[in-house]
Design an enzyme around this catalytic site. Structure first.
Site, short mmCIF file in Angstrom:
data_model
loop_
_atom_site.label_atom_id
_atom_site.label_comp_id
_atom_site.label_asym_id
_atom_site.label_seq_id
_atom_site.Cartn_x
_atom_site.Cartn_y
_atom_site.Cartn_z
CD GLU A 151 -2.86 -1.34 2.13
OE1 GLU A 151 -2.18 -1.73 3.18
OE2 GLU A 151 -4.21 -0.99 2.10
N1 MCN Z 1 7.35 -8.15 -0.27
C1 MCN Z 1 8.79 -8.30 -0.59
N2 MCN Z 1 9.65 -7.57 0.21
C2 MCN Z 1 8.97 -6.64 1.50
C3 MCN Z 1 7.73 -6.82 1.74
C4 MCN Z 1 6.85 -7.45 0.79
O1 MCN Z 1 9.19 -8.96 -1.36
N3 MCN Z 1 9.92 -6.07 2.09
C5 MCN Z 1 6.58 -8.76 -1.19
C6 MCN Z 1 5.58 -9.92 -0.40
O2 MCN Z 1 6.33 -11.10 -0.42
C7 MCN Z 1 4.25 -9.93 -1.40
C8 MCN Z 1 4.10 -8.36 -1.79
O3 MCN Z 1 5.49 -7.94 -1.51
O4 MCN Z 1 4.39 -10.78 -2.25
C9 MCN Z 1 2.90 -7.53 -0.98
O5 MCN Z 1 3.40 -7.86 0.60
P1 MCN Z 1 2.39 -7.27 1.31
O6 MCN Z 1 3.00 -5.60 1.44
O7 MCN Z 1 2.79 -7.83 2.82
O8 MCN Z 1 1.06 -7.23 1.29
P2 MCN Z 1 0.10 -8.45 1.10
O9 MCN Z 1 0.59 -9.62 0.87
O10 MCN Z 1 -0.76 -8.42 2.42
O11 MCN Z 1 -0.87 -7.90 0.09
C10 MCN Z 1 -1.99 -7.09 0.12
C11 MCN Z 1 -1.53 -5.77 -0.52
C12 MCN Z 1 -2.84 -4.74 -0.57
S1 MCN Z 1 -3.47 -4.42 0.90
C13 MCN Z 1 -3.68 -4.40 -1.60
S2 MCN Z 1 -5.16 -3.82 -1.68
C14 MCN Z 1 -2.86 -4.87 -2.80
C15 MCN Z 1 -1.52 -5.12 -3.01
O12 MCN Z 1 -1.11 -5.79 -1.68
N4 MCN Z 1 -3.63 -5.40 -4.08
C16 MCN Z 1 -3.06 -5.73 -5.06
N5 MCN Z 1 -0.78 -5.29 -3.96
C17 MCN Z 1 -1.69 -5.76 -5.15
N6 MCN Z 1 -1.05 -6.02 -6.23
C18 MCN Z 1 -1.58 -6.58 -7.32
N7 MCN Z 1 -1.05 -6.90 -8.50
N8 MCN Z 1 -3.00 -6.59 -7.14
C19 MCN Z 1 -3.60 -6.29 -6.26
O13 MCN Z 1 -4.91 -6.38 -6.18
#
Ligand code: MCN
Ligand code: FES
Ligand code: FES
Length: 926
Positions: free
Chosen positions: A874
């Protein structure tokens, strides 16, 4: 019917087709070549692209009668297969260009058409091509797609080898922090993974096709529903109404705070007494074919008594407005914020006070390329199984169970389709699950409901608009000493998480700065416009638009550079967030330091390139978001050594396209590699309530942190239990012989960081263990003749902690920035008659997004993050729009306070006219 000879992917065939059917319908429905996707269905998104006689065409807009005899048609299946990838598919995997992957087949087919014509295109030619062919991607910000085409072209010209597009395993076998490809990538780029509509086509014979009878008005009392004519229509099995629903016929909105004046049981599954918004579902026609179901929808007779429709917060707050939910006031929740000393005397004493009223961020539509879709059936135990795009499987099962008369986890189970084509948060709400469930229960048959894009737009939740008044009091050096805020949240008719969203105003208005004294209140308002559902960055784009715009106003009044004013106020040790929590890291000043040289160079360039016709400008903003659901937020993961030496890792880390699979795999592998486990030996069992424990919903950028910590916990338990004296791991047989369990439940919760909910009276608390921080830099060009704004470059300096997967991280940021540009300049869902298609809602095409997107990482390891990771999803959508509007002001002196910054508004400002704004007459309803 006509006979049509065609050549599909090299195979000559003769088909009998309806001349009016589209080529997409025939390819998908008759040939079951489901790699070709249908998104908009209206020649606006390119998801359905195929090559016909050497030209890229949109198969959704090509009727069979227009397909020439013996046409040579190439679909994604004819381009490459999982075991024999085309260069474009390899490059798509390499660049993480398939996030949700729903657009990937269309883009790859389109790119193949380009490279057939021009084997050596320049980047801008690739962008021109995708613009011309209307290929839309909502996830990637387009840049990785252009990178992929350029690399594929290099490989096809023989300038690089295929190895350059593969993954090279480091000598230590560690994939953490690398660009290891996500496990689902190959299925996505070859079109072999089943999304909901593909899954529905493959359901067994006898599956009923569902169509909804939907309200065409926004507020009415239902006098009668007559289904008798519809039930006599050909192929109709049953028309389901609220009378057929065995349970409470309500979806609970899960009230978070006792101070909420509603009870959360306000959203009907099928409308019974009232219609609350346009599109509300009144009945479900269940028929043998989609066409029969659609025809019968017209025959359902609904008698309504019209009621006044309150289409905005100001309208619903008016003293004479009737209660939308009788018995509950339209303003049903108040969240005050009380931090530090009373602000009134401080404002009196402050050297400078700035204030502005009614900042407004509107109803941004999510616009995933894939419309909503669901399947429901009863399994052999009589339990109801629902497959959907849900990003909160256990949560949604609990929200809909009582309404359907079922029990979550006992006779009601949810799972995700193998492919999910983007949600961006709208699937944090249950949408079609309860409807399909009700139909499956009422008919006893498997059912399938697939929204068209009009329904996707008009009947799924939207970002909730905030109206915000804001005041800063500062000393002459620029330090903000007090803040006063007042905000109203238009949450549509359903209360679902409305209180939580209102709290986000308290948490993020003014975040980033150690403002010691704050007073204010936010109000949740029930209206008859689109129901408010989560949208990426939930509540923060509204909050930051106010606080980051007012920062620029303050900077101008003080005569301090806007970036330096932010530097003066940025969190430093001893400062606290608006909710009184000490930030877990203090990297904002560092982020400003790294952006400063870029900012100065951008200012110089803007000055150099500005002309009276095209004025250039530069703007900055700070963006922050918490990783987690408020307060105590936990997850569970199972880790099990299998007899064949592989390890099964199971949880619900629901994928919207963000990369749940690669996050889970990488996080688990980092521990499991200690016992010699390779990535390919980790078997992920994800997103099925029947098979995996509850990881919690994929919202609030929580998963990498909260689920990630539970993964580490589970994997460590396994590794420690099976560790032999020599440090190596036991085999499965050795463990069984030694009576050592092979399956462990990994758990983690933010209680480990003493997180607490924010107080209902003061909003003070410790809601999140980990935050993400960013500084946005926008460079724009304003056409002074038309008012049109073009973003020429976006830069984000980001602190998201340790990198888990680099390609995924970059992709998340590019995609979020693109959505921020859309939010700033074009996206809207206000006019129910006008904003009814992807294009009309203002989705950005490739030429609306600059190719020049830059990320600068300052990744401070987080104590509470797995391996030091924070979240990311986000952050890029927290405040890019504020930077863009600040850049517009910098370019041409026009201050936009209500989004989107459409050309006509900017032009009005340029011509010295008043820019029309909506104002709230009532500010403090209670
Ligand atoms: N990640 C990483 N290194 C970090 C943090 C995260 O590589 N330091 C990677 C994680 O492994 C994960 C991705 O980034 O694959 C997102 O991680 P995170 O921020 O924890 O989010 P969530 O998995 O909880 O995903 C939800 C978030 C939200 S709330 C929305 S809304 C959203 C989003 O992610 N909707 C999406 N990204 C999106 N991306 C796509 N393509 N489509 C959506 O609908
Ligand atoms: Fe055909 Fe969108 S262009 S589905
Ligand atoms: Fe392009 Fe999701 S990857 S729409």
């Amino acid at each position: 019917m006509i006979k049509k000879p065609v050549n599909i992917n090299g195979a000559k065939m003769k088909l009998v087709v309806d001349p009016e059917a589209t080529l997409a319908d025939v390819i998908r429905g008759q040939l079951h070549l489901t790699g070709t996707k249908t998104g908009c269905g209206k020649a606006q998104c390119g998801a359905c692209s195929v090559i016909m006689n050497g030209k890229v065409i949109m198969s959704c807009a090509t009727r069979m009668k227009r397909v020439p005899d013996d046409a040579l048609i190439t679909t994604i299946e004819g381009i490459g297969t999982p075991t024999s990838l085309h260069a474009l598919q390899m490059a798509w995997v390499k660049h993480g260009a398939a996030q949700c992957g729903f657009c990937a087949p269309g883009f790859i087919v389109s790119a193949k058409g380009l490279l057939d014509e021009n084997p050596n295109p320049a980047r801008e030619e690739v962008r021109d091509w995708f613009q011309k062919h209307r290929n839309v991607c909502r996830c990637t910000g387009y840049k990785p797609l252009v990178d992929a085409v350029m690399d594929a072209a290099r490989l096809m010209r023989g300038e690089i080898t295929a190895d350059a597009l593969g993954f090279i395993m480091p000598a230590d076998g560690k994939i953490l922090g690398t660009d290891y490809p996500r496990p689902s990538a190959i299925g996505k780029v070859t079109g072999t993974i089943d999304y909901g509509a593909d899954f529905g086509l493959k359901m067994p014979p006898g599956t009923l096709q569902l169509k909804l009878v939907q309200a065409q008005v926004s507020h009415a009392r239902i006098l009668s529903i007559d289904t008798s004519e519809a039930e006599k229509m050909p192929g109709v099995y049953k028309v389901v109404t609220n009378k057929d629903i065995k349970g409470k016929n309500r979806i609970t909105g899960l009230i978070t705070f006792p101070t909420n004046k509603g009870d959360g049981w306000d959203r009907p599954i099928l409308c019974d007494e009232k219609v609350f918004q346009f599109g509300d579902a009144i009945a479900i026609v269940c028929a043998d074919t989609e066409a029969h179901a659609r025809a019968a929808v017209e025959k359902v007779d609904v008698e309504l008594e019209m009621l006044p429709a309150y289409m905005s917060a100001p309208a619903a707050m008016a003293p004479d407005a009737i209660e939308i939910h009788p018995g509950t006031p339209n303003v049903y929740f108040k969240q005050p914020i009380v931090k530090g000393e009373d602000t009134a005397p401080l404002m009196e004493k402050a050297d400078l006070v700035v204030s502005m009223e009614d900042f407004y961020v509107g109803r941004q539509p999510h616009l995933p390329v894939e419309p909503d879709v669901v399947v429901a059936y009863h399994d052999e135990n009589g339990s109801l199984q629902i497959l959907s795009k849900s990003i909160g499987l256990d949560l949604h099962a609990h929200m809909i169970a009582e309404g359907l008369g079922l029990e979550a986890g006992k006779n009601l189970f949810l799972s995700q389709f193998p492919g999910v084509g983007g949600t961006f948060g709208y699937k944090f709400s249950p949408t079609t699950e309860a409807l399909a469930g009700a139909a499956a229960i009422a008919t006893g048959r498997p059912v399938f409901l697939n929204f068209d894009y009009y329904q996707q737009i008009t009947y799924t939740g939207k970002r909730s608009p905030f109206f915000i008044d804001l005041k800063y009091g500062a000393d002459k050096d620029g330090k903000i000493v007090a803040m006063e805020s007042n905000w109203a949240v238009d949450h549509g008719p359903y209360s679902e998480f409305g209180d939580l969203l209102t709290l986000r105003g308290a948490q993020f208005i003014g975040a980033g700065y150690g403002i010691p004294n704050i007073r204010g209140a936010g109000y949740t308002v029930c209206t008859n416009h689109a129901w408010g559902s989560a949208f990426r960055a939930y509540g923060s784009p509204q909050s930051f638009f106010a606080s980051e715009t007012l920062m620029d106003v303050l900077a101008e009044k003080l005569g301090i550079d806007p970036l330096e004013l932010r530097y003066i106020n940025a969190y430093r040790p001893g400062d606290t967030t608006p909710t009184g929590q000490g930030p877990e890291v203090y990297s904002l000043t560092q982020l400003i330091d790294v952006i400063r040289p870029k900012y100065k160079a951008a200012l110089d360039e803007a000055e150099r390139l500005s002309t009276p016709e095209k004025k250039r400008g530069v703007g900055v903003s700070v963006g922050i978001y918490g990783c987690g659901l408020d307060g105590v937020d936990g997850a569970e993961v199972w880790v099990e050594l299998l007899p064949d030496g592989n390890v099964r890792v199971s949880t619900s880390w629901q994928d919207h396209g963000q990369g749940a699979d690669i996050g889970l795999l990488t996080t688990a592998h980092e521990v499991l590699r200690q016992m010699g486990i390779k990535p390919e030996q980790i078997k992920l069992v994800m997103n099925d309530m029947n098979l995996a424990p509850n990881g919690g919903p994929s919202g609030g950028s929580r998963s990498q942190v909260v689920i990630g910590n539970a993964v580490v916990n589970g994997c460590e338990q396994l590794v420690n239990a099976l560790k032999k004296a020599d440090g190596t791991g036991m085999t499965y047989d050795e463990a069984v012989a030694g009576n050592i369990p092979v399956k462990y439940s990994g758990k983690w919760s933010t209680a480990a960081d003493n997180c607490t909910n924010c107080d209902a009276e003061t909003a003070q608390g410790r809601p999140f263990a980990v935050y993400m921080y960013g500084v946005f830099l926008a460079e724009v060009e304003v056409d002074t003749g038309t008012g049109k704004v073009q973003v020429v470059k976006m830069t984000l300096a980001a602190d998201v902690g340790k990198v888990i997967n680099k390609t995924t991280l970059d992709g998340q940021i590019y995609g979020g920035l693109a959505q921020g540009i859309g939010l700033a300049l074009s996206e809207n869902f206000e006019d129910l008659k006008k904003h009814t298609s992807m294009a009309a809602c203002g989705i950005p095409y490739i030429k609306d997004i600059p190719d020049n997107l830059e990320i600068i990482y300052v990744n401070t390891p987080r104590k509470m993050g797995p391996y030091g990771a924070s979240g990311v999803g986000e952050l890029p959508l927290t405040s890019p729009h504020a930077a863009i509007c600040n850049a517009i002001y910098n370019a041409c002196g026009v201050r936009i306070t209500q989004l989107p910054a459409l050309p006509e508004k900017v032009l009005a400002g340029l011509q010295g006219k008043e820019i029309p704004v909506v104002k709230r007459p009532v500010k403090n309803p209670y």
